[in-house]
Scaffold this motif. Structure first.
Motif, PDB file in Angstrom:
ATOM      1  N   ARG A  68       0.842  -1.190   0.000  1.00 29.89           N
ATOM      2  CA  ARG A  68       0.000   0.000   0.000  1.00 29.89           C
ATOM      3  C   ARG A  68       0.878   1.240   0.000  1.00 29.89           C
ATOM      4  N   ILE A  69       0.528   2.210  -0.844  1.00 30.62           N
ATOM      5  CA  ILE A  69       1.315   3.440  -0.915  1.00 30.62           C
ATOM      6  C   ILE A  69       1.075   4.248   0.354  1.00 30.62           C
ATOM      7  N   GLU A  70       2.149   4.417   1.116  1.00 31.29           N
ATOM      8  CA  GLU A  70       2.056   5.157   2.369  1.00 31.29           C
ATOM      9  C   GLU A  70       2.203   6.651   2.153  1.00 31.29           C
ATOM     10  N   SER A  71       3.109   7.045   1.243  1.00 28.97           N
ATOM     11  CA  SER A  71       3.317   8.472   0.990  1.00 28.97           C
ATOM     12  C   SER A  71       3.894   8.679  -0.399  1.00 28.97           C
ATOM     13  N   ILE A  72       3.594   9.857  -0.963  1.00 25.41           N
ATOM     14  CA  ILE A  72       4.123  10.289  -2.251  1.00 25.41           C
ATOM     15  C   ILE A  72       4.961  11.543  -1.985  1.00 25.41           C
ATOM     16  N   LEU A  73       6.229  11.499  -2.362  1.00 28.87           N
ATOM     17  CA  LEU A  73       7.184  12.511  -1.900  1.00 28.87           C
ATOM     18  C   LEU A  73       7.656  13.444  -3.011  1.00 28.87           C
ATOM     19  N   PHE A  74       6.817  13.723  -4.003  1.00 26.20           N
ATOM     20  CA  PHE A  74       7.179  14.649  -5.068  1.00 26.20           C
ATOM     21  C   PHE A  74       5.912  15.304  -5.595  1.00 26.20           C
ATOM     22  N   GLU A  75       6.086  16.374  -6.343  1.00 33.78           N
ATOM     23  CA  GLU A  75       4.978  17.053  -7.004  1.00 33.78           C
ATOM     24  C   GLU A  75       5.039  16.768  -8.495  1.00 33.78           C
ATOM     25  N   GLU A  76       3.895  16.640  -9.118  1.00 34.51           N
ATOM     26  CA  GLU A  76       3.853  16.401 -10.558  1.00 34.51           C
ATOM     27  C   GLU A  76       4.512  17.564 -11.304  1.00 34.51           C
ATOM     28  N   ARG A  88       6.795   5.827  -1.077  1.00 35.43           N
ATOM     29  CA  ARG A  88       7.128   4.943   0.044  1.00 35.43           C
ATOM     30  C   ARG A  88       5.939   4.027   0.296  1.00 35.43           C
ATOM     31  N   LEU A  89       6.163   2.728   0.169  1.00 36.71           N
ATOM     32  CA  LEU A  89       5.128   1.746   0.465  1.00 36.71           C
ATOM     33  C   LEU A  89       5.133   1.422   1.957  1.00 36.71           C
ATOM     34  N   ASP A  90       4.003   0.925   2.441  1.00 35.80           N
ATOM     35  CA  ASP A  90       3.899   0.539   3.853  1.00 35.80           C
ATOM     36  C   ASP A  90       4.961  -0.523   4.160  1.00 35.80           C
ATOM     37  N   PRO A  91       5.923  -0.224   5.068  1.00 37.78           N
ATOM     38  CA  PRO A  91       7.031  -1.155   5.296  1.00 37.78           C
ATOM     39  C   PRO A  91       6.813  -2.110   6.470  1.00 37.78           C
ATOM     40  N   SER A  92       5.641  -2.091   7.119  1.00 42.41           N
ATOM     41  CA  SER A  92       5.469  -2.841   8.361  1.00 42.41           C
ATOM     42  C   SER A  92       5.692  -4.336   8.161  1.00 42.41           C
ATOM     43  N   LEU A  93       5.110  -4.933   7.123  1.00 44.98           N
ATOM     44  CA  LEU A  93       5.291  -6.359   6.888  1.00 44.98           C
ATOM     45  C   LEU A  93       6.744  -6.691   6.538  1.00 44.98           C
ATOM     46  N   ALA A  94       7.357  -5.848   5.729  1.00 42.07           N
ATOM     47  CA  ALA A  94       8.749  -6.091   5.356  1.00 42.07           C
ATOM     48  C   ALA A  94       9.677  -5.990   6.564  1.00 42.07           C
ATOM     49  N   ARG A  95       9.389  -5.043   7.470  1.00 41.59           N
ATOM     50  CA  ARG A  95      10.209  -4.923   8.684  1.00 41.59           C
ATOM     51  C   ARG A  95      10.047  -6.147   9.579  1.00 41.59           C
ATOM     52  N   ALA A  96       8.827  -6.670   9.679  1.00 42.80           N
ATOM     53  CA  ALA A  96       8.602  -7.882  10.467  1.00 42.80           C
ATOM     54  C   ALA A  96       9.366  -9.058   9.884  1.00 42.80           C
ATOM     55  N   ASP A  97       9.388  -9.164   8.553  1.00 42.33           N
ATOM     56  CA  ASP A  97      10.157 -10.243   7.913  1.00 42.33           C
ATOM     57  C   ASP A  97      11.645 -10.109   8.206  1.00 42.33           C
ATOM     58  N   VAL A  98      12.144  -8.863   8.224  1.00 42.07           N
ATOM     59  CA  VAL A  98      13.557  -8.642   8.520  1.00 42.07           C
ATOM     60  C   VAL A  98      13.873  -9.055   9.958  1.00 42.07           C
ATOM     61  N   ALA A  99      12.995  -8.673  10.887  1.00 42.48           N
ATOM     62  CA  ALA A  99      13.221  -9.040  12.291  1.00 42.48           C
ATOM     63  C   ALA A  99      13.242 -10.556  12.461  1.00 42.48           C
ATOM     64  N   GLU A 100      12.315 -11.243  11.820  1.00 38.88           N
ATOM     65  CA  GLU A 100      12.287 -12.702  11.904  1.00 38.88           C
ATOM     66  C   GLU A 100      13.545 -13.316  11.302  1.00 38.88           C
ATOM     67  N   ALA A 101      13.962 -12.791  10.130  1.00 38.04           N
ATOM     68  CA  ALA A 101      15.147 -13.325   9.471  1.00 38.04           C
ATOM     69  C   ALA A 101      16.405 -13.055  10.288  1.00 38.04           C
ATOM     70  N   GLU A 102      16.459 -11.908  10.971  1.00 35.00           N
ATOM     71  CA  GLU A 102      17.620 -11.605  11.814  1.00 35.00           C
ATOM     72  C   GLU A 102      17.712 -12.586  12.978  1.00 35.00           C
ATOM     73  N   ALA A 103      16.570 -12.894  13.588  1.00 34.93           N
ATOM     74  CA  ALA A 103      16.572 -13.838  14.706  1.00 34.93           C
ATOM     75  C   ALA A 103      16.992 -15.225  14.239  1.00 34.93           C
ATOM     76  N   THR A 104      16.462 -15.653  13.093  1.00 32.29           N
ATOM     77  CA  THR A 104      16.820 -16.969  12.555  1.00 32.29           C
ATOM     78  C   THR A 104      18.309 -17.031  12.221  1.00 32.29           C
ATOM     79  N   ALA A 105      18.833 -15.972  11.609  1.00 33.27           N
ATOM     80  CA  ALA A 105      20.243 -15.954  11.234  1.00 33.27           C
ATOM     81  C   ALA A 105      21.141 -15.975  12.461  1.00 33.27           C
ATOM     82  N   ALA A 106      20.746 -15.225  13.513  1.00 31.90           N
ATOM     83  CA  ALA A 106      21.550 -15.221  14.736  1.00 31.90           C
ATOM     84  C   ALA A 106      21.564 -16.602  15.383  1.00 31.90           C
ATOM     85  N   ASN A 107      20.414 -17.266  15.437  1.00 31.07           N
ATOM     86  CA  ASN A 107      20.347 -18.612  16.020  1.00 31.07           C
ATOM     87  C   ASN A 107      21.169 -19.609  15.207  1.00 31.07           C
TER      88      ASN A 107
END
Length: 282
Positions: A68-76, A88-107
């Motif tokens: 989902r488009i979270e913000s548009i940072l320019f003028e036409e 900028r797209l909504d990054p919440s899901l992507a950030r959650a995936d990164v956190a999970e992958a970081e934990a898995t990689a550390a383990n």
């Protein structure tokens, strides 16, 4: 040479007046003579054709991840610099995936280290240690992939240019490959034009072109040929050339029709005489 031009002009006038005298019964009218001096000035040989202006670079900005488009940072119609964030797209899901992958990689890293210590003490089989190393490598790769997906939630300009009319609004859900906005580079512009294959021996990179457009009557714009197509079009028997034109003020637009004069040769000190001084023969 100057004397020769004067004599030619006088002879031409005399011949004309003699013919007029015979037509009037033999009376010779006065012989008017107009004198003009030859001039040394540059003379260019040109080939004339038509062409089309094209953007220096042009691309349709599209997302590489869904969201989902979270913000548009320019003028036409705004100038944007290379690398700036446009969407900028909504990054919440992507950030959650990164956190999970970081934990898995550390383990996985801890398990690999423990396996290597046990292998050194010969308490586990080498195959078990190899399995832990492989699992750690896979976990690192998944972490890198998730970080890449997070980075792609920020859609950046690939080059400096003018943003066009956007095709989406904030809050809209977009899929991979959906058109978001066009980005066009207007300075410099490209000029594409074709010449008959019979003129191929006269063209080369670095030649000057002068361009005139219907939108700007009486004005010409200078450019330089920088590429010649490596083959002749078999259907039209023409060769394509591409020139580059400066367009710092942005007046010229991609897609405009252009009349092109290609300079094929130039003499800096050509001797020029008035056309009226020439007397046709034959």
């Amino acid at each position: 040479m100057l004397r020769h031009v004067f004599i030619c002009a006088f002879a031409a006038a005399s011949a004309f007046n003699a013919a007029a005298a015979r037509a009037q019964g033999g009376q010779m009218p006065p012989t008017p003579v107009e004198v003009a001096a030859p001039k040394l000035q540059p003379l260019a040989s040109t080939l004339n054709t038509i062409g089309t202006l094209r953007a220096g670079e042009a691309v349709t900005i599209r997302p590489e991840v869904v969201g989902r488009i979270e913000s548009i940072l320019f003028e036409e119609g705004q100038k944007v610099q290379k690398g700036v964030v446009l969407f900028r797209l909504d990054p919440s899901l992507a950030r959650a995936d990164v956190a999970e992958a970081e934990a898995t990689a550390a383990n996985s890293a801890r398990e690999r280290k423990r396996a290597e210590e046990l292998l050194a003490r010969k308490l586990i089989a080498p195959a078990d240690a190899d399995g832990k190393r492989a699992a750690a490598t896979v976990a690192d790769a998944k972490l890198a992939s998730s970080r890449t997906r997070l980075a792609k939630t920020e859609i950046r300009a690939p080059f400096s240019g003018i943003a066009g009319l956007r095709k989406v609004s904030a809050g809209e859900y977009v899929n991979v490959g959906d058109a978001l906005v066009d980005l066009v580079q207007l300075d410099p512009l490209k000029l594409d034009f074709a010449l008959p294959e019979t003129q191929l021996g006269k063209v080369r990179e670095g030649q000057a072109v002068q361009v005139s457009l219907d939108a700007f009557p009486g004005q010409t714009f200078d450019g330089t040929v920088y590429a010649v197509a490596p083959q002749v079009d078999q259907a039209t028997r023409t060769v394509m050339l591409r020139a580059q034109l400066a367009n710092s003020d942005g007046r010229l637009k991609p897609g405009q029709f252009a009349r092109v004069a290609l300079e094929t040769s130039r003499k800096e000190n050509a001797l020029m005489i008035p056309e009226q001084a020439l007397w046709p023969q034959g």
